[in-house]
Design a protein around this motif. Structure first.
Motif, PDB file in Angstrom:
ATOM      1  N   ARG A 219       0.851  -1.191   0.000  1.00 23.09           N
ATOM      2  CA  ARG A 219       0.000   0.000   0.000  1.00 23.09           C
ATOM      3  C   ARG A 219       0.884   1.237   0.000  1.00 23.09           C
ATOM      4  NH1 ARG A 219      -5.357  -0.763   1.767  1.00 23.09           N
ATOM      5  NH2 ARG A 219      -5.853  -2.917   2.367  1.00 23.09           N
ATOM      6  N   VAL A 220       0.453   2.280  -0.695  1.00 23.65           N
ATOM      7  CA  VAL A 220       1.242   3.498  -0.835  1.00 23.65           C
ATOM      8  C   VAL A 220       0.549   4.674  -0.156  1.00 23.65           C
ATOM      9  CG1 VAL A 220       2.167   5.196  -2.479  1.00 23.65           C
ATOM     10  CG2 VAL A 220       2.294   2.738  -2.998  1.00 23.65           C
TER      11      VAL A 220
ATOM     12  N   SER B 215      -2.501   1.362  -5.353  1.00 23.91           N
ATOM     13  CA  SER B 215      -1.069   1.471  -5.041  1.00 23.91           C
ATOM     14  C   SER B 215      -0.221   0.967  -6.207  1.00 23.91           C
ATOM     15  CB  SER B 215      -0.739   0.683  -3.764  1.00 23.91           C
ATOM     16  OG  SER B 215      -1.380   1.257  -2.644  1.00 23.91           O
TER      17      SER B 215
ATOM     18  N   SER C  71      -3.749   4.844   3.756  1.00 23.75           N
ATOM     19  CA  SER C  71      -3.003   4.496   2.539  1.00 23.75           C
ATOM     20  C   SER C  71      -3.959   4.120   1.411  1.00 23.75           C
ATOM     21  CB  SER C  71      -2.053   3.335   2.820  1.00 23.75           C
ATOM     22  OG  SER C  71      -2.781   2.181   3.206  1.00 23.75           O
TER      23      SER C  71
END
Length: 267
Positions: A190-191, A256, A250
């Protein structure tokens, strides 16, 4: 060492001195001291007797301690003993026994997902500079750590994805590897983009390592001279909460991957 720590905590929670524990077990106080310092092992029979004397009724926890005491593993990391700092071996052993891994990364792509070129660039930036032989040993050790099938969740900030530890080509290769690994069944990435609210909760990196029971979880944090291992129940609870909050702000895994792909194409 973790077994030693837990046995000391049980004794202290029971309000017993090491001399009193030794008397209950019929051994010398020195033996208890050595067990609680990690200098001596302990048999299953003695460990169960200690747990009984300490009024520990959590059978699952006691069984996990017995596995730690009797199921010693001499893994691949032992090849590096005397060649690399002990913390490198401890990390590999922790990975090996982990039931799950959760990581928050802010400045660097985590070691478990690095390319060889990225890892070499990170170790090359160390001050004082490493000897060539030790640098290559560290890179080789890091690559071997990646041979895991343990469930792994990573929350990584855009900062870590954009920082070029080497050159443009190395960054592109690293992003490509992240994309590839994020498709694996046991890996979730996850970003946190720069423009997403809630970054303050992700202001520090950490690795949360699941043990056989929650009491035996461990948090690993980088310190100037290696790694710090955190295992107190209060702090473990705080880090569990921190990870959930970071995860909540996130992007989901699909968005992501799209985000990482976009960054890679920009390079």
């Amino acid at each position: 060492m973790r077994l030693a720590t837990e046995l000391r905590r049980l004794r202290e929670a029971a309000g017993l001195t090491s001399r009193q524990a030794a008397a209950l077990l019929g051994v010398s106080p020195t033996q208890i001291t050595h067990i609680e310092s990690g200098l001596a092992g302990v048999s299953e029979e003695r460990l169960r007797r200690l747990a009984s004397h300490y009024a520990c009724t959590d059978q699952e926890f006691v069984d996990a301690l017995i596995t730690m005491a009797t199921g010693r593993t001499r893994g691949w990391w032992e090849e590096y003993r005397g060649l690399l700092p002990t913390s490198f071996l401890d990390l590999a052993e922790l990975d090996h026994h982990a039931t799950f891994l959760r990581e928050v990364a802010v400045l660097y792509v985590p070691g478990l997902l690095q390319t060889e070129g990225y890892a070499r660039a990170v170790f090359s930036s160390r001050v004082p500079e490493l000897a060539r032989e030790e640098l290559e040993l560290r890179v080789h050790h890091r690559m071997r750590r990646q041979q895991l099938a343990t469930p792994y969740e990573l929350v990584i900030h855009e900062c870590a994805l954009r920082i070029r530890v080497s050159d443009r080509a190395a960054s592109r290769a690293q992003l490509a590897k992240l994309l590839e690994l994020s498709e694996a069944d046991h890996i979730t990435v996850r970003v946190i983009p720069f423009d997403l609210d809630g970054f303050a909760r992700a202001a520090s990196a950490m690795t949360y390592v699941g043990g056989p029971v929650p009491k035996l979880d461990t948090v690993v944090r980088d310190v100037p001279h290696g790694s710090a291992f955190i295992d107190s129940e209060a702090q473990l609870g705080a880090f569990r909460t921190r990870f959930r909050k970071v995860e909540a702000v996130s992007l989901d895994p699909g968005r992501s991957r799209d985000f990482i792909d976009k960054l890679a194409r920009e390079l």
